[in-house]
Write a protein that holds these residues in place. Structure first.
Motif, PDB file in Angstrom:
ATOM      1  N   ARG A   1       3.743   1.776  -2.202  1.00  5.70           N
ATOM      2  CA  ARG A   1       3.716   2.905  -1.265  1.00  5.70           C
ATOM      3  C   ARG A   1       3.876   2.457   0.184  1.00  5.70           C
ATOM      4  N   ALA A   2       3.424   1.228   0.479  1.00  3.95           N
ATOM      5  CA  ALA A   2       3.482   0.741   1.865  1.00  3.95           C
ATOM      6  C   ALA A   2       4.881   0.245   2.252  1.00  3.95           C
ATOM      7  N   LEU A   3       5.741   0.034   1.238  1.00  2.88           N
ATOM      8  CA  LEU A   3       7.076  -0.519   1.511  1.00  2.88           C
ATOM      9  C   LEU A   3       8.069   0.582   1.866  1.00  2.88           C
ATOM     10  N   ARG A   4       9.098   0.205   2.597  1.00  2.00           N
ATOM     11  CA  ARG A   4      10.224   1.133   2.789  1.00  2.00           C
ATOM     12  C   ARG A   4      11.069   1.082   1.520  1.00  2.00           C
ATOM     13  N   PRO A   5      11.886   2.112   1.256  1.00  2.00           N
ATOM     14  CA  PRO A   5      12.791   2.024   0.106  1.00  2.00           C
ATOM     15  C   PRO A   5      13.660   0.768   0.263  1.00  2.00           C
ATOM     16  N   GLY A   6      13.750  -0.013  -0.801  1.00  2.74           N
ATOM     17  CA  GLY A   6      14.516  -1.271  -0.734  1.00  2.74           C
ATOM     18  C   GLY A   6      13.662  -2.472  -0.341  1.00  2.74           C
ATOM     19  N   GLY A   7      12.435  -2.217   0.150  1.00  4.06           N
ATOM     20  CA  GLY A   7      11.534  -3.319   0.519  1.00  4.06           C
ATOM     21  C   GLY A   7      11.042  -4.039  -0.736  1.00  4.06           C
ATOM     22  N   THR A   8      10.593  -5.292  -0.571  1.00  7.40           N
ATOM     23  CA  THR A   8      10.231  -6.122  -1.729  1.00  7.40           C
ATOM     24  C   THR A   8       8.783  -6.594  -1.666  1.00  7.40           C
ATOM     25  N   ALA A   9       8.137  -6.586  -2.833  1.00  8.95           N
ATOM     26  CA  ALA A   9       6.788  -7.167  -2.935  1.00  8.95           C
ATOM     27  C   ALA A   9       6.874  -8.439  -3.765  1.00  8.95           C
TER      28      ALA A   9
ATOM     29  N   ALA B   1       9.277 -10.904  17.321  1.00  9.93           N
ATOM     30  CA  ALA B   1       9.891  -9.571  17.134  1.00  9.93           C
ATOM     31  C   ALA B   1       9.425  -8.903  15.840  1.00  9.93           C
ATOM     32  N   GLY B   2       8.722  -9.658  14.999  1.00  6.46           N
ATOM     33  CA  GLY B   2       8.247  -9.100  13.733  1.00  6.46           C
ATOM     34  C   GLY B   2       6.807  -8.623  13.838  1.00  6.46           C
ATOM     35  N   TYR B   3       6.240  -8.257  12.685  1.00  3.93           N
ATOM     36  CA  TYR B   3       4.864  -7.742  12.657  1.00  3.93           C
ATOM     37  C   TYR B   3       4.251  -8.089  11.308  1.00  3.93           C
ATOM     38  N   VAL B   4       2.984  -8.514  11.314  1.00  3.95           N
ATOM     39  CA  VAL B   4       2.280  -8.799  10.062  1.00  3.95           C
ATOM     40  C   VAL B   4       0.932  -8.089  10.077  1.00  3.95           C
ATOM     41  N   LEU B   5       0.629  -7.397   8.991  1.00  2.65           N
ATOM     42  CA  LEU B   5      -0.701  -6.807   8.828  1.00  2.65           C
ATOM     43  C   LEU B   5      -1.404  -7.550   7.695  1.00  2.65           C
ATOM     44  N   ALA B   6      -2.488  -8.262   8.046  1.00  2.00           N
ATOM     45  CA  ALA B   6      -3.258  -9.020   7.051  1.00  2.00           C
ATOM     46  C   ALA B   6      -4.472  -8.197   6.648  1.00  2.00           C
TER      47      ALA B   6
ATOM     48  N   ALA C   1       3.820   5.242   3.248  1.00  2.00           N
ATOM     49  CA  ALA C   1       4.898   5.552   4.201  1.00  2.00           C
ATOM     50  C   ALA C   1       4.815   4.741   5.489  1.00  2.00           C
ATOM     51  N   SER C   2       4.283   3.508   5.400  1.00  2.00           N
ATOM     52  CA  SER C   2       4.225   2.716   6.633  1.00  2.00           C
ATOM     53  C   SER C   2       5.454   1.827   6.786  1.00  2.00           C
ATOM     54  N   GLY C   3       6.355   1.884   5.821  1.00  2.00           N
ATOM     55  CA  GLY C   3       7.690   1.304   5.993  1.00  2.00           C
ATOM     56  C   GLY C   3       7.760  -0.210   6.138  1.00  2.00           C
ATOM     57  N   PHE C   4       6.884  -0.953   5.448  1.00  2.00           N
ATOM     58  CA  PHE C   4       6.968  -2.417   5.517  1.00  2.00           C
ATOM     59  C   PHE C   4       8.240  -2.901   4.813  1.00  2.00           C
ATOM     60  N   ASP C   5       8.823  -3.973   5.338  1.00  2.00           N
ATOM     61  CA  ASP C   5      10.009  -4.567   4.704  1.00  2.00           C
ATOM     62  C   ASP C   5       9.607  -5.410   3.501  1.00  2.00           C
ATOM     63  N   ALA C   6       8.425  -5.998   3.595  1.00  2.00           N
ATOM     64  CA  ALA C   6       7.965  -6.903   2.529  1.00  2.00           C
ATOM     65  C   ALA C   6       6.453  -6.818   2.413  1.00  2.00           C
ATOM     66  N   ALA C   7       5.961  -7.090   1.188  1.00  2.00           N
ATOM     67  CA  ALA C   7       4.509  -7.147   0.967  1.00  2.00           C
ATOM     68  C   ALA C   7       4.230  -8.335   0.064  1.00  2.00           C
ATOM     69  N   VAL C   8       3.205  -9.120   0.413  1.00  2.00           N
ATOM     70  CA  VAL C   8       2.868 -10.277  -0.426  1.00  2.00           C
ATOM     71  C   VAL C   8       1.380 -10.274  -0.739  1.00  2.00           C
ATOM     72  N   CYS C   9       1.029 -10.974  -1.789  1.00  2.00           N
ATOM     73  CA  CYS C   9      -0.382 -11.149  -2.152  1.00  2.00           C
ATOM     74  C   CYS C   9      -0.493 -12.509  -2.830  1.00  2.00           C
ATOM     75  N   ARG C  10      -1.118 -13.478  -2.114  1.00  2.00           N
ATOM     76  CA  ARG C  10      -1.215 -14.842  -2.653  1.00  2.00           C
ATOM     77  C   ARG C  10      -2.600 -15.055  -3.252  1.00  2.00           C
ATOM     78  N   LEU C  11      -2.640 -15.302  -4.541  1.00  2.00           N
ATOM     79  CA  LEU C  11      -3.888 -15.583  -5.281  1.00  2.00           C
ATOM     80  C   LEU C  11      -4.986 -14.553  -5.016  1.00  2.00           C
ATOM     81  N   GLY C  12      -4.603 -13.278  -5.031  1.00  2.00           N
ATOM     82  CA  GLY C  12      -5.592 -12.218  -4.826  1.00  2.00           C
ATOM     83  C   GLY C  12      -5.590 -11.198  -5.947  1.00  2.00           C
ATOM     84  N   LEU C  13      -4.385 -10.822  -6.425  1.00  2.00           N
ATOM     85  CA  LEU C  13      -4.254  -9.676  -7.342  1.00  2.00           C
ATOM     86  C   LEU C  13      -5.057  -9.840  -8.636  1.00  2.00           C
ATOM     87  N   MET C  14      -5.201 -11.093  -9.102  1.00  2.00           N
ATOM     88  CA  MET C  14      -5.905 -11.284 -10.385  1.00  2.00           C
ATOM     89  C   MET C  14      -7.388 -10.914 -10.291  1.00  2.00           C
ATOM     90  N   PHE C  15      -7.944 -10.863  -9.047  1.00  2.00           N
ATOM     91  CA  PHE C  15      -9.353 -10.485  -8.897  1.00  2.00           C
ATOM     92  C   PHE C  15      -9.550  -8.973  -8.887  1.00  2.00           C
TER      93      PHE C  15
END
Ligand SMILES: C[S@@+](CC[C@H](N)C(=O)[O-])C[C@H]1O[C@@H](n2cnc3c(N)ncnc32)[C@H](O)[C@@H]1O
Length: 286
Positions: free
Chosen positions: A146-154, A77-82, A119-133
Motif C-alpha cells: 500500500r505504501a508503494l507507488r504503482p510499479g514500485g518494488t518491495a 535528493a532522495g528520501y528514506v523513512l525508517a 498512498a504515500s507513493g514510495f518507489d521502493a520498500a525493504v525489510c531486512r531480517l524483520g518480517l519473520m518476527f
C-alpha cells in the motif's frame, strides 16, 4: 497466522519489549552484522531498485545499519523513512543518521502490520531480517504494498530453512532440552525461521498483491573469531534462547551455554569461526 487477535497482540507486545531491552546490544554488534549482511544488503537494495533520488521505506529498520546504505544510495535528493516498533532501537538509529549528517532520513515508530502509509507513493520498500518476527507477515507485506507507488518494488530478507541455518537448530535444541521442554516447530509463526519453508515467502508476497515475485537464496556465513563470540552476540540480541534459559537457575543456564559452545565449535576453521547461514531475498512489484 496466530490463533487470535489477543494472542497476536500479546506476542507482539512481548517481542517489542524484548527489542527495547536488546536495542543497545544489537547496535553494539553493528560492525559484525554489517560484515555478515553486506553482500545480501547490496543485493536487496539492487532488487528493490534503490537508486539516486528514490523515496524508500525501510520497515523494521532496527538500529539503522541498512538505512545508512539506503540513504547514501538515494543521496540528498532522495528520501528514506525508517520505521520500527521499538522506540529504543529507533532512537539509536536516529543518532547514527544525525552523526552521519544524513538529512534525507526520517524515523517513525510503527508496527510493521499497521504502518498507516497508504498512498504515500514510495518507489521502493525493504525489510531486512524483520518480517519473520511479525505475527502476521502477510499483513506486513500488504502494508508495504500500500505504501508503494504503482510499479514500485518491495524486497525482504529473511532466514531460510533449518538445515541451511544449523546454528539456530543447535541453540534451540540445546536450550529446550536443558529447560526440560519438547522440541519446537522451526517454522512456528514469529520464530527466526518462520518464513524459511521453501516457497512460503513467495506465496505471501502474491497473497499481499505483489506481481513478478521472485526469491533468491544467498549464502551468508557469519564470521567471528570463535563460537564464544557468536554466543555473546546471541546473549545480547533479542533471541528466544534467552527467554527459554531465563527460567533456569544460573548454574543450569551456564551448563546449557557451555554445551552450545562445544557443539558450535564444529564450525571453527583455521581462519576463525564461520557459522553457516542461508538467507532468502524476495522481491515483488506493485
Ligand atoms: C533482527 S532486527 C533487524 C534490524 C535491522 N533491519 C537490521 O537488519 O539490522 C529485527 C527488527 O525488527 C523489529 N520488529 C520485529 N517485529 C516487528 C513488528 N511487528 N513491527 C515492527 N518492527 C518489528 C525489531 O524491533 C527489530 O528492530
Amino acid at each position: 497466522m496466530h490463533t487470535s487477535t489477543t494472542d497476536s497482540a500479546a506476542f507482539k507486545s512481548a517481542g517489542r519489549e524484548q527489542w527495547e531491552q536488546a536495542a543497545a546490544g544489537w547496535d553494539a554488534y553493528s560492525p559484525q552484522i554489517r560484515g555478515w549482511l553486506e553482500p545480501a544488503t547490496r543485493a536487496m537494495l539492487a532488487m528493490a531498485g534503490v537508486v539516486a533520488g528514490a523515496r524508500v521505506l525501510d520497515v523494521a529498520a532496527g538500529a539503522g545499519d541498512q538505512t545508512l546504505d539506503i540513504a547514501r544510495c538515494v543521496g540528498p535528493a532522495g528520501y528514506v523513512l525508517a520505521t520500527d516498533y521499538s522506540p529504543a532501537i529507533l532512537a539509536l538509529a536516529r543518532e547514527k543518521f544525525s552523526q552521519a549528517g544524513l538529512r534525507q532520513v526520517q524515523t517513525q515508530v510503527a508496527e510493521g502490520e499497521a504502518l498507516g502509509l497508504a498512498a504515500s507513493g514510495f518507489d521502493a520498500a525493504v525489510c531486512r531480517l524483520g518480517l519473520m518476527f511479525f505475527p502476521d507477515p502477510t499483513q506486513g507485506l500488504r502494508e508495504m504494498h500500500r505504501a508503494l507507488r504503482p510499479g514500485g518494488t518491495a524486497c525482504t530478507l529473511v532466514l531460510s530453512q533449518p538445515q541451511s541455518n544449523p546454528c539456530i537448530g543447535i541453540l534451540m535444541s540445546t536450550a529446550l532440552r536443558h529447560a526440560g521442554l519438547p522440541p519446537a516447530d522451526p517454522y512456528r509463526p514469529g520464530g527466526l525461521l518462520s518464513l524459511g519453508k521453501p516457497g512460503l515467502i513467495g506465496e505471501l508476497f502474491v497473497a499481499a498483491g505483489f506481481r513478478d515475485v521472485a526469491t533468491t537464496a544467498v549464502d551468508a556465513p557469519f564470521r567471528l573469531p570463535s563460537a564464544r563470540h557468536y554466543l555473546d552476540f546471541i546473549r545480547t540480541s533479542a533471541s528466544p534462547i534467552q527467554q527459554i534459559l531465563g527460567r533456569l537457575p544460573a548454574d543450569a543456564r551456564q551448563r546449557a551455554w557451555a554445551e552450545m559452545e562445544e557443539r558450535l565449535t564444529v564450525f571453527q576453521t583455521p581462519d576463525g569461526w564461520a557459522g553457516p547461514n542461508e538467507l532468502l531475498l524476495t522481491a515483488g512489484r506493485r
